[in-house]
Design a protein around this motif. Structure first.
Motif, short mmCIF file in Angstrom:
data_model
loop_
_atom_site.label_atom_id
_atom_site.label_comp_id
_atom_site.label_asym_id
_atom_site.label_seq_id
_atom_site.Cartn_x
_atom_site.Cartn_y
_atom_site.Cartn_z
N GLY A 27 0.83 -1.19 0.00
CA GLY A 27 0.00 0.00 0.00
C GLY A 27 0.87 1.24 0.00
O GLY A 27 2.10 1.16 0.08
N ALA A 28 0.23 2.40 -0.11
CA ALA A 28 0.98 3.66 -0.14
C ALA A 28 0.22 4.72 0.64
O ALA A 28 -1.00 4.65 0.82
CB ALA A 28 1.19 4.12 -1.58
N HIS A 68 -2.83 10.54 -6.60
CA HIS A 68 -3.59 9.65 -5.71
C HIS A 68 -4.50 8.73 -6.51
O HIS A 68 -4.54 7.51 -6.29
CB HIS A 68 -4.41 10.51 -4.73
N LEU A 71 -2.26 6.02 -8.39
CA LEU A 71 -1.67 4.98 -7.56
C LEU A 71 -2.73 4.06 -6.96
O LEU A 71 -2.49 2.86 -6.77
CB LEU A 71 -0.83 5.59 -6.44
N ALA A 72 -3.90 4.62 -6.68
CA ALA A 72 -4.98 3.82 -6.09
C ALA A 72 -5.48 2.74 -7.03
O ALA A 72 -6.15 1.79 -6.60
CB ALA A 72 -6.14 4.72 -5.66
N THR A 77 -4.22 3.21 -1.49
CA THR A 77 -3.47 4.44 -1.26
C THR A 77 -4.32 5.41 -0.46
O THR A 77 -5.43 5.74 -0.86
CB THR A 77 -3.08 5.09 -2.60
N CYS A 79 -4.53 9.21 1.75
CA CYS A 79 -3.93 10.55 1.74
C CYS A 79 -4.32 11.28 3.02
O CYS A 79 -5.51 11.44 3.31
CB CYS A 79 -4.38 11.34 0.52
N LEU A 250 5.64 0.08 -7.56
CA LEU A 250 4.64 -0.37 -6.59
C LEU A 250 4.04 -1.71 -7.01
O LEU A 250 3.09 -2.19 -6.40
CB LEU A 250 3.55 0.68 -6.43
N VAL A 299 5.59 9.65 -2.20
CA VAL A 299 4.98 8.35 -1.91
C VAL A 299 5.63 7.68 -0.72
O VAL A 299 6.82 7.32 -0.75
CB VAL A 299 5.06 7.41 -3.14
N GLU A 301 5.62 4.28 1.55
CA GLU A 301 5.30 2.88 1.25
C GLU A 301 4.85 2.16 2.52
O GLU A 301 5.41 2.36 3.59
CB GLU A 301 6.52 2.17 0.68
#
Length: 303
Positions: A27-28, A68, A71-72, A77, A79, A250, A299, A301
């Motif tokens: 995940g991030a 966002h 990456l999701a 992810t 925020c 990722l 980002v 991690e």
């Protein structure tokens, strides 16, 4: 093992299996660029930062939301809201890092960034929601700006730590021990470089993007070639300047970098990434890059 001895390090690391942990994060996490503006303290040792007139808070916010969303699609992810009193907060990987069952809080060099380490909400997420053990390095005197200074090969458990005003040898030792790494190489960054992750990216444990002029000693680049072989991809000065070294994986097959970095890649670099089994995805980051960092800097991690 934590050392400056290049030969001993390479001899040790080349025998490591890829069994330390997953090569990419599960995940991030991001921090929104609320209060996005020039941080004068950070600008003292970050030559990549633009002058105040080039900071566009609205555009930076739009870029960050696009990051966002992108990456999701790959990993969960989240925020966190930004803090207007911490204008560098959109680069959280320098302040918070994770390993197996633990999270680290780094010691930032500049007071404007030390505020970020006190974020109770982020600490509560790691400690209370994820139930990670806390390793707090923020209350000791040695700078150690986590995965800004320390680029980690998570598959092997290997660290590449560039020393500068943002990380000294004791800080590097603290990070090495806190993450339980098998081996960490210490080396000096070239004058004018502030973070290793601007000049080096390890990609899913099997390749590396390397900016040769970012290292004080060219022998470090040779060490990277010895470990990653043909997949140690040397970037040109133009690619370096466009933040192509500030990239991240990722997943096992995609490299992420900014749109500007992607546009700067040569045909040879693109072919080398493809040969290593990677495709490229980019996100517009021009406004964010005025703050002296790019996509990877944004980002955090989750391992």
């Amino acid at each position: 093992m934590i050392t400056r001895d290049l030969g001993a390090f390479v001899a040790r690391v080349r025998g490591f299996a890829h069994d330390f942990g997953p090569p990419t994060a599960r995940g991030a996490f991001l921090v929104a660029p609320d209060g996005f503006r020039l941080a004068d303290e950070s600008a003292r040792d970050n030559r990549y930062m633009a002058d105040a007139a080039r900071f566009d808070a609205m555009r930076a916010s739009e870029e960050h939301r696009a990051l966002h969303r992108a990456l999701a699609q790959v990993v969960p992810t989240i925020c966190f809201p930004g803090d207007p009193d911490a204008p560098d907060g959109l680069f959280p990987n320098n302040v918070f890092a994770t390993g197996a069952g633990r999270y680290l809080v780094g010691r930032m060099r500049h007071p404007v960034r030390q505020r970020e380490a006190a974020r109770a909400d982020i600490r509560a997420f790691f400690g209370g929601v994820l139930d990670y053990a806390e390793i707090d390095l923020s209350d000791q005197v040695h700078p150690c700006e986590l995965t800004g200074a320390l680029v980690i090969d998570r598959a092997r458990g290997v660290g590449w730590c560039g020393l500068s005003e943002r990380c000294d040898e004791t800080g590097a030792q603290l990070m090495h021990e806190a993450l339980g790494l098998r081996a960490t190489l210490l080396f000096d960054l070239a004058p004018g470089e502030y973070h290793t992750n601007v000049v080096l990216a390890v990609l899913a444990g099997r390749a590396a993007l390397v900016c040769p002029r970012g290292f004080a000693d060219a022998a470090v680049v040779d060490a990277l070639r010895a470990v990653y072989g043909p997949h140690a991809i040397a970037l040109s000065d133009a690619e370096h300047a466009a933040f192509a070294g500030n990239a991240i994986t990722l997943s096992n097959d995609v490299v992420w970098m900014s749109e500007g970095a992607g546009a700067a890649l040569t045909a040879a670099t693109r072919q080398a990434l493809a040969a290593a089994g990677f495709t490229l995805r980019t996100v517009p980051m021009a406004a964010i890059e005025a703050a002296g960092g790019s996509l990877r800097c944004c980002v955090g991690e989750l391992f």
